[in-house]
Design a protein around this motif. Structure first.
Motif, PDB file in Angstrom:
ATOM      1  N   LEU A   4       0.853  -1.195   0.000  1.00  0.00           N
ATOM      2  CA  LEU A   4       0.000   0.000   0.000  1.00  0.00           C
ATOM      3  C   LEU A   4       0.888   1.244   0.000  1.00  0.00           C
ATOM      4  CD1 LEU A   4      -2.714   1.548   0.545  1.00  0.00           C
ATOM      5  CD2 LEU A   4      -2.295   1.153   2.981  1.00  0.00           C
ATOM      6  N   VAL A   5       0.560   2.166  -0.900  1.00  0.00           N
ATOM      7  CA  VAL A   5       1.185   3.500  -0.860  1.00  0.00           C
ATOM      8  C   VAL A   5       0.078   4.482  -0.531  1.00  0.00           C
ATOM      9  CG1 VAL A   5       2.505   5.254  -2.119  1.00  0.00           C
ATOM     10  CG2 VAL A   5       2.794   2.821  -2.697  1.00  0.00           C
ATOM     11  N   THR A   6       0.239   5.212   0.559  1.00  0.00           N
ATOM     12  CA  THR A   6      -0.763   6.214   0.902  1.00  0.00           C
ATOM     13  C   THR A   6      -0.063   7.493   1.319  1.00  0.00           C
ATOM     14  OG1 THR A   6      -2.785   6.639   2.141  1.00  0.00           O
ATOM     15  CG2 THR A   6      -1.062   5.420   3.301  1.00  0.00           C
ATOM     16  N   TYR A   7      -0.762   8.611   1.140  1.00  0.00           N
ATOM     17  CA  TYR A   7      -0.085   9.892   1.368  1.00  0.00           C
ATOM     18  C   TYR A   7      -1.104  10.958   1.726  1.00  0.00           C
ATOM     19  CZ  TYR A   7      -2.135  10.963  -3.097  1.00  0.00           C
ATOM     20  OH  TYR A   7      -3.061  11.159  -4.088  1.00  0.00           O
ATOM     21  N   SER A   8      -0.601  11.956   2.411  1.00  0.00           N
ATOM     22  CA  SER A   8      -1.373  13.159   2.674  1.00  0.00           C
ATOM     23  C   SER A   8      -0.680  14.306   1.943  1.00  0.00           C
ATOM     24  CB  SER A   8      -1.388  13.416   4.187  1.00  0.00           C
ATOM     25  OG  SER A   8      -2.021  14.633   4.449  1.00  0.00           O
ATOM     26  N   SER A   9      -1.466  15.125   1.259  1.00  0.00           N
ATOM     27  CA  SER A   9      -0.866  16.208   0.472  1.00  0.00           C
ATOM     28  C   SER A   9      -1.849  17.365   0.399  1.00  0.00           C
ATOM     29  CB  SER A   9      -0.548  15.686  -0.931  1.00  0.00           C
ATOM     30  OG  SER A   9       0.143  16.634  -1.687  1.00  0.00           O
ATOM     31  N   LYS A  10      -1.404  18.543   0.836  1.00  0.00           N
ATOM     32  CA  LYS A  10      -2.301  19.695   0.819  1.00  0.00           C
ATOM     33  C   LYS A  10      -2.218  20.426  -0.521  1.00  0.00           C
ATOM     34  CE  LYS A  10      -3.386  23.540   3.898  1.00  0.00           C
ATOM     35  NZ  LYS A  10      -2.604  24.722   4.245  1.00  0.00           N
ATOM     36  N   THR A  11      -1.002  20.584  -1.029  1.00  0.00           N
ATOM     37  CA  THR A  11      -0.844  21.361  -2.268  1.00  0.00           C
ATOM     38  C   THR A  11      -0.254  20.531  -3.418  1.00  0.00           C
ATOM     39  OG1 THR A  11       1.328  22.215  -1.581  1.00  0.00           O
ATOM     40  CG2 THR A  11      -0.590  23.530  -0.985  1.00  0.00           C
ATOM     41  N   GLY A  12      -0.146  19.214  -3.237  1.00  0.00           N
ATOM     42  CA  GLY A  12       0.209  18.337  -4.361  1.00  0.00           C
ATOM     43  C   GLY A  12       1.631  17.802  -4.375  1.00  0.00           C
TER      44      GLY A  12
END
Ligand SMILES: Cc1cc2nc3c(=O)[nH]c(=O)nc-3n(C[C@H](O)[C@H](O)[C@H](O)COP(=O)(O)O)c2cc1C
Length: 168
Positions: A4-12
């Motif tokens: 699994l690859v998961t991420y948090s990103s506000k501006t990309g």
């Protein structure tokens, strides 16, 4: 091996790094952290975050704290330089959020800072800890170009090393 690859990103920025990582991991699934499945159903979990006040952003932090007993690879983007103490300490703090997981490896690179934040910091009085000065202005400017092709190449190489290291 289920990955699994998961991420948090506000501006990309962190999203771009996550996509690069995902490209080189055979059979891996990719989800923004808001839509991520239960990490405990996977054998290897890549979790990406953007650095917020010297640690993993709140969404990634919440997700990390729910993972238990799994190999975890951490990746992140930040405004500071990736070889700075600040970068290392931000990764350390994220690693502390998964105390009973094995942190396989970590990757970090610069990411352009939200222009709204730069505008806000630019008007701070000189005595403020985030007030602009020459070094800080240069760092903001340097961050603007990131993640660049080299960062994405490095992220792919890193992820491939993690994957083949786990497989063998
Ligand atoms: C509210 C806020 C707080 C931030 N705090 C930090 C910080 O403490 N240290 C740092 O190096 N960069 C900081 N940054 C910069 C971001 O970590 C960086 O621009 C990152 O690449 C953003 O990733 P994203 O595009 O995936 O959201 C901050 C940015 C914002 C908007």
């Amino acid at each position: 091996m289920k990955i699994l690859v998961t991420y948090s990103s506000k501006t990309g920025n962190t999203g771009k790094v996550a996509e690069a990582i995902h490209q080189v991991l055979p059979g891996a699934v990719l989800f923004p952290v808001e839509q991520a499945p239960n990490a405990n159903d996977y054998d290897l979990i890549f979790v990406g975050f953007w650095v917020d006040k010297g640690t993993a952003d709140a969404k990634a932090a919440e997700y990390l704290r729910r993972i238990s007993g799994k190999p975890v690879a951490l990746f992140a983007t930040l405004g500071a330089y990736p070889d700075s103490d600040h970068a290392r300490e931000s990764l350390d703090k994220a690693a502390e959020m998964v105390p009973d997981c094995f942190v396989v490896d970590r990757f970090i690179c610069q990411g352009a800072i939200d222009p709204k934040l730069i505008a806000w910091m630019s008007q701070l009085p000189p005595e403020h800890p985030h007030a602009p000065d020459e070094a800080r202005g240069k760092r903001w400017k340097d961050a603007e170009r990131h993640p660049d092709d080299t960062d994405l190449h490095n992220a792919r190489s890193w992820a491939a090393r993690v994957y083949y290291g786990k497989k063998s």
